[in-house]
Design an enzyme around this catalytic site. Structure first.
Site, PDB file in Angstrom:
ATOM      1  N   CYS A  38       0.838  -1.199   0.000  1.00  0.00           N
ATOM      2  CA  CYS A  38       0.000   0.000   0.000  1.00  0.00           C
ATOM      3  C   CYS A  38       0.874   1.250   0.000  1.00  0.00           C
ATOM      4  CB  CYS A  38      -0.962  -0.014   1.194  1.00  0.00           C
ATOM      5  SG  CYS A  38      -0.183  -0.287   2.783  1.00  0.00           S
ATOM      6  N   GLY A  50      -1.166 -15.400  -6.492  1.00  0.00           N
ATOM      7  CA  GLY A  50      -1.315 -14.799  -7.809  1.00  0.00           C
ATOM      8  C   GLY A  50      -1.560 -15.820  -8.898  1.00  0.00           C
TER       9      GLY A  50
END
Length: 304
Positions: free
Chosen positions: A131, A244
């Site tokens: 982030c 992923g």
């Protein structure tokens, strides 16, 4: 003939009974009607922020070729709600809860870790260093090895629970970030968060999501994540959680062979709600079929 296999792995002091857990942001208590949470290695609710956040502009998600592009913006009801509602909702399940933290500064990471990392029902912390650091021109914490080291070092001082550093794939060398995280005291590495991407509607010439760019997940990113898992495993001794593009058991096995001790499943659950437990069953079937009694014999076994 092998009839029973050992799939137990350790992340610091945390023992995982198998390799499959949800990816943060792709899992909620609502899924209890679709799968048995007690079968999972861990529960990872959506990343929590200190204060409530509305999230990014809509639309926030769209399909792409072999993937999903999203820019949710870590919509959150804040840490107080997490403590009073989210944590208690998962207490009935005999599975460790990993709290994923997202913050705007190192100080805020430390403050939240001090609360959640010392809560009886939180077994480990996943530090979402992907982030943006609002004190560092918006650049993600995990894009800078020095910042990564400082962040994890400071968090390590306030809690003894295992720390999982969630790395960003949007870097030149993910190995440098992995090394910094390990030196700072991380117990495991999540490889990796979504890849920065963009999609455009050719008829309107406008981006397909309101935030213009977002994170790409799904099958399209899996070969890149496999590469990163392999690279990180060459430079770090920490357990790796692959994340992923895991859609099937074979996808998970590919990550394990590359060097992952466990995997997180996200996009697949949107397509098939039972994906988590389906993948778990496929892994066990593979181990039995190939007469592999211990998962450690498979982790990092790629032949190059």
């Amino acid at each position: 003939m092998v009839t029973k296999v050992n799939t137990t792995v350790k992340i610091g002091s945390l023992i995982l009974k198998n390799q499959v857990m949800p990816a943060s942001g792709a899992f909620g208590i609502e899924m209890k009607d679709a799968i048995d949470f007690n079968l999972l290695s861990a529960i990872v609710p959506k990343s929590i922020t200190k204060f409530p956040q509305a999230g990014n502009a809509k639309p926030r998600i769209c399909e792409t070729s072999a993937g999903i592009l999203n820019s949710i913006g870590i919509q959150s009801k804040g840490i107080s709600y997490y403590l009073t509602d989210i944590i208690p909702s998962f207490k009935p399940y005999d599975v460790p809860l990993i709290a994923s933290i997202s913050a705007e500064s190192i100080e805020e990471f430390v403050e939240m870790a001090d609360v959640l990392g010392n809560h009886d029902e939180v077994a480990a912390l996943e530090l979402n260093i992907s982030c943006p650091n609002l004190k560092g021109d918006g650049k993600a914490f995990g894009m800078d090895a020095t910042v990564t080291f400082e962040l994890i070092s400071q968090v390590r001082k306030v809690t003894k629970v295992p720390l999982i550093a969630k790395l960003t794939p949007n870097v030149t060398s993910i190995q440098d970030i992995a090394i910094a995280a390990e030196k700072a005291g991380a117990d495991a590495l999540n490889v990796a968060n979504t890849m920065l991407a963009m999609a455009i509607d050719v008829d309107t010439r406008k981006p397909l999501i309101g935030n213009v760019m977002g994170g790409l997940s799904g099958p399209a990113v899996k070969p890149i994540i496999i590469r990163m898992i392999y690279q990180v495993a060459q430079v770090s001794s920490l357990p790796i959680i692959g994340c992923g593009g895991v859609m099937t058991g074979r996808d998970a096995l590919e990550m394990i062979i590359a060097g992952a001790s466990a995997v997180q499943v996200g996009t697949a659950s949107f397509i098939q709600p039972t994906a988590l437990t389906d993948i778990l069953a496929e892994i066990e079937s593979y181990l039995i079929e190939h007469e592999i009694e211990d998962i450690h014999d498979l982790i990092g076994s790629v032949v190059v």
